[in-house]
Design a protein around this motif. Structure first.
Motif, PDB file in Angstrom:
ATOM      1  N   TYR A  73       8.621   2.455   6.229  1.00  0.00           N
ATOM      2  CA  TYR A  73       7.486   3.353   6.486  1.00  0.00           C
ATOM      3  C   TYR A  73       7.150   3.408   7.978  1.00  0.00           C
ATOM      4  O   TYR A  73       6.998   4.486   8.562  1.00  0.00           O
ATOM      5  CB  TYR A  73       6.264   2.887   5.688  1.00  0.00           C
ATOM      6  CG  TYR A  73       4.998   3.640   6.025  1.00  0.00           C
ATOM      7  CD1 TYR A  73       4.788   4.928   5.562  1.00  0.00           C
ATOM      8  CD2 TYR A  73       4.008   3.053   6.821  1.00  0.00           C
ATOM      9  CE1 TYR A  73       3.636   5.635   5.879  1.00  0.00           C
ATOM     10  CE2 TYR A  73       2.849   3.748   7.143  1.00  0.00           C
ATOM     11  CZ  TYR A  73       2.669   5.036   6.677  1.00  0.00           C
ATOM     12  OH  TYR A  73       1.529   5.722   6.999  1.00  0.00           O
ATOM     13  N   LEU A  74       7.055   2.249   8.612  1.00  0.00           N
ATOM     14  CA  LEU A  74       6.706   2.228  10.040  1.00  0.00           C
ATOM     15  C   LEU A  74       7.815   2.850  10.882  1.00  0.00           C
ATOM     16  O   LEU A  74       7.561   3.518  11.875  1.00  0.00           O
ATOM     17  CB  LEU A  74       6.464   0.789  10.510  1.00  0.00           C
ATOM     18  CG  LEU A  74       5.142   0.150  10.110  1.00  0.00           C
ATOM     19  CD1 LEU A  74       5.065  -1.268  10.672  1.00  0.00           C
ATOM     20  CD2 LEU A  74       3.949   0.972  10.598  1.00  0.00           C
ATOM     21  N   LEU A 124       6.338   8.389   6.142  1.00  0.00           N
ATOM     22  CA  LEU A 124       6.092   8.416   4.699  1.00  0.00           C
ATOM     23  C   LEU A 124       7.256   9.020   3.916  1.00  0.00           C
ATOM     24  O   LEU A 124       7.605   8.532   2.839  1.00  0.00           O
ATOM     25  CB  LEU A 124       4.796   9.179   4.411  1.00  0.00           C
ATOM     26  CG  LEU A 124       4.337   9.224   2.949  1.00  0.00           C
ATOM     27  CD1 LEU A 124       4.083   7.826   2.401  1.00  0.00           C
ATOM     28  CD2 LEU A 124       3.072  10.078   2.799  1.00  0.00           C
ATOM     29  N   ALA A 169       0.828  -1.212   0.000  1.00  0.00           N
ATOM     30  CA  ALA A 169       0.000   0.000   0.000  1.00  0.00           C
ATOM     31  C   ALA A 169       0.864   1.264   0.000  1.00  0.00           C
ATOM     32  O   ALA A 169       0.513   2.265  -0.624  1.00  0.00           O
ATOM     33  CB  ALA A 169      -0.946  -0.014   1.203  1.00  0.00           C
ATOM     34  N   VAL A 170       1.998   1.213   0.688  1.00  0.00           N
ATOM     35  CA  VAL A 170       2.915   2.364   0.698  1.00  0.00           C
ATOM     36  C   VAL A 170       3.455   2.599  -0.715  1.00  0.00           C
ATOM     37  O   VAL A 170       3.488   3.733  -1.212  1.00  0.00           O
ATOM     38  CB  VAL A 170       4.079   2.143   1.690  1.00  0.00           C
ATOM     39  CG1 VAL A 170       5.061   3.307   1.635  1.00  0.00           C
ATOM     40  CG2 VAL A 170       3.554   1.959   3.111  1.00  0.00           C
ATOM     41  N   ARG A 204       9.246   7.264   0.963  1.00  0.00           N
ATOM     42  CA  ARG A 204       9.262   7.839  -0.384  1.00  0.00           C
ATOM     43  C   ARG A 204      10.689   7.889  -0.926  1.00  0.00           C
ATOM     44  O   ARG A 204      10.950   7.506  -2.065  1.00  0.00           O
ATOM     45  CB  ARG A 204       8.671   9.248  -0.347  1.00  0.00           C
ATOM     46  CG  ARG A 204       8.339   9.824  -1.724  1.00  0.00           C
ATOM     47  CD  ARG A 204       8.052  11.324  -1.697  1.00  0.00           C
ATOM     48  NE  ARG A 204       7.155  11.734  -0.640  1.00  0.00           N
ATOM     49  CZ  ARG A 204       5.815  11.688  -0.716  1.00  0.00           C
ATOM     50  NH1 ARG A 204       5.242  11.280  -1.804  1.00  0.00           N
ATOM     51  NH2 ARG A 204       5.071  12.068   0.306  1.00  0.00           N
ATOM     52  N   LEU A 215       0.846   4.203  -2.965  1.00  0.00           N
ATOM     53  CA  LEU A 215       0.625   5.627  -2.734  1.00  0.00           C
ATOM     54  C   LEU A 215       1.795   6.470  -3.243  1.00  0.00           C
ATOM     55  O   LEU A 215       1.596   7.466  -3.948  1.00  0.00           O
ATOM     56  CB  LEU A 215       0.399   5.927  -1.242  1.00  0.00           C
ATOM     57  CG  LEU A 215       0.267   7.436  -0.944  1.00  0.00           C
ATOM     58  CD1 LEU A 215      -0.866   8.071  -1.735  1.00  0.00           C
ATOM     59  CD2 LEU A 215       0.073   7.690   0.550  1.00  0.00           C
TER      60      LEU A 215
END
Lengths: 230, 230
Positions: free
Chosen positions: A126-127, A131, A48-49, A135, A52
């Motif tokens: 991510y965690l 974000l 999902a990351v 990225r 996005l």
């Protein structure tokens, strides 16, 4: 030690080392050692990351492209073929904790494991860092592929991929046959049939034999269901 | 004025009002007025924002659930059925700029438009306010559904939905027929056939007629390809 080396490869230093270890743990390792966490939940999150970050990049970079086109480009990046290739190039397979059985049957080179590991590491970054760090990580590895895909230049070598699959199937025989050629000499189109153990599994056309064969290999891999296997 | 009212409904105030106007602009409006931007690209982005926010929520809230289960729960939330229902409940349809033709054929109640508008508004909130604002917006509207889905309690009324579809098809006739009942009196299973204009389009079973009919309606809607139409 291994974690440090991975951190160097991916250009991100984890605060929480447990997270990166989980990201590197294939389910086969768990089964043998009966520990508690494998990387499948992180893979779910990481996917999902990726979606996005890549969607936002495409949205901003290509304001003239319509939704349908953006969706197609994104699908070319967030798929087993693309992620496993990036993973393999950066040798991520060597860091994966996996069971002996998996390892002995080529697990470190397996496309699905390589792609899933990339997703799980994305989820862990991510965690751990949020974000923006995710990225940076994603674009460091995938920016070129995204731009190539947007320009129609992202081409994977499906013929080689099919050869790998045939080998895994204990030496199945792959054969490409030019079925016909049409059009004038300077503007020919080649039509190729792809046979696996004499059975037709894909067709392809193109301006030269190589292009037609690549398309046939892609269609054959789709037919066999291996292109997006998890 | 309309934008202010929407902002009140969704609990978010936009810095960039052009963004929210784009999010509310259906492609049919563009075609008639030949302006430049409709909401489809924002919908593309918003879909990815939804996936990430819901994935992260599920990942953290349900540490015991495996990837496969998380994926199923997420799919129940990020789909036309779920998003259009939330959109309709909050009357988002009234804010959409659409062409007269679309409006006159029931566009403001159309499931696909309602769901896509929710995604586009999500994309706009994300671009305007960042991930945290988008998360607040999404969870305000979907948290209950997510938890219900995780507990197996998120059930949509597929019979009513099928009735809507039949109406749109100029009065097609929907009929449920109990095909058989099996098992002892206190533990029966009902098998229901669903017919649309006398043609079998779905089957369902359940512990009572209502449950069997809902399942048949769900299968019928899948058969007709309307459940996840965009």
């Amino acid at each position: 030690m291994e974690v440090k080396s991975l951190e160097k490869t991916i250009g991100y230093k984890f605060h929480n080392k447990t997270l990166v270890k989980t990201a590197l743990t294939h389910s086969s390792f768990i089964n043998e050692k009966s520990c508690s966490n494998n990387n499948e939940r992180l893979e779910f999150l990481g996917d999902a990351v990726l979606e996005l970050v890549i969607s936002e990049y495409l949205y901003k970079k290509f304001p003239e492209k319509l939704e349908g086109e953006l969706t197609k480009i994104r699908a070319k990046i967030v798929c087993t073929e693309s992620l496993s290739t990036v993973s393999a190039k950066n040798n991520l397979g060597r860091y994966v904790y996996m069971g002996k059985g998996e390892e002995n049957t080529g697990g470190r080179e397996r496309r699905s494991i390589l792609a899933n590991t990339f997703e799980a590491v994305t989820g862990a970054v991510y965690l751990d860092g949020g974000l923006e760090e995710a990225r940076k990580f994603i674009l460091r590895f995938l920016k070129k592929n995204i731009n190539d895909a947007a320009n129609g230049k992202l081409i994977f070598d499906y013929k080689t991929r099919l050869q790998e699959v045939a080998q895994q199937r204990q030496g199945s025989i792959v054969e490409y046959r030019v079925e016909k050629e049409t059009g004038p000499e300077h503007n020919k189109i080649f039509y190729v049939d792809l046979l696996l153990d004499s059975k037709l599994i894909g067709k392809g056309d193109g301006k030269n034999k190589k292009e037609a064969e690549q398309k046939a290999a892609y269609n054959g891999l789709s037919f066999l269901g291996v292109l997006n296997e998890k």
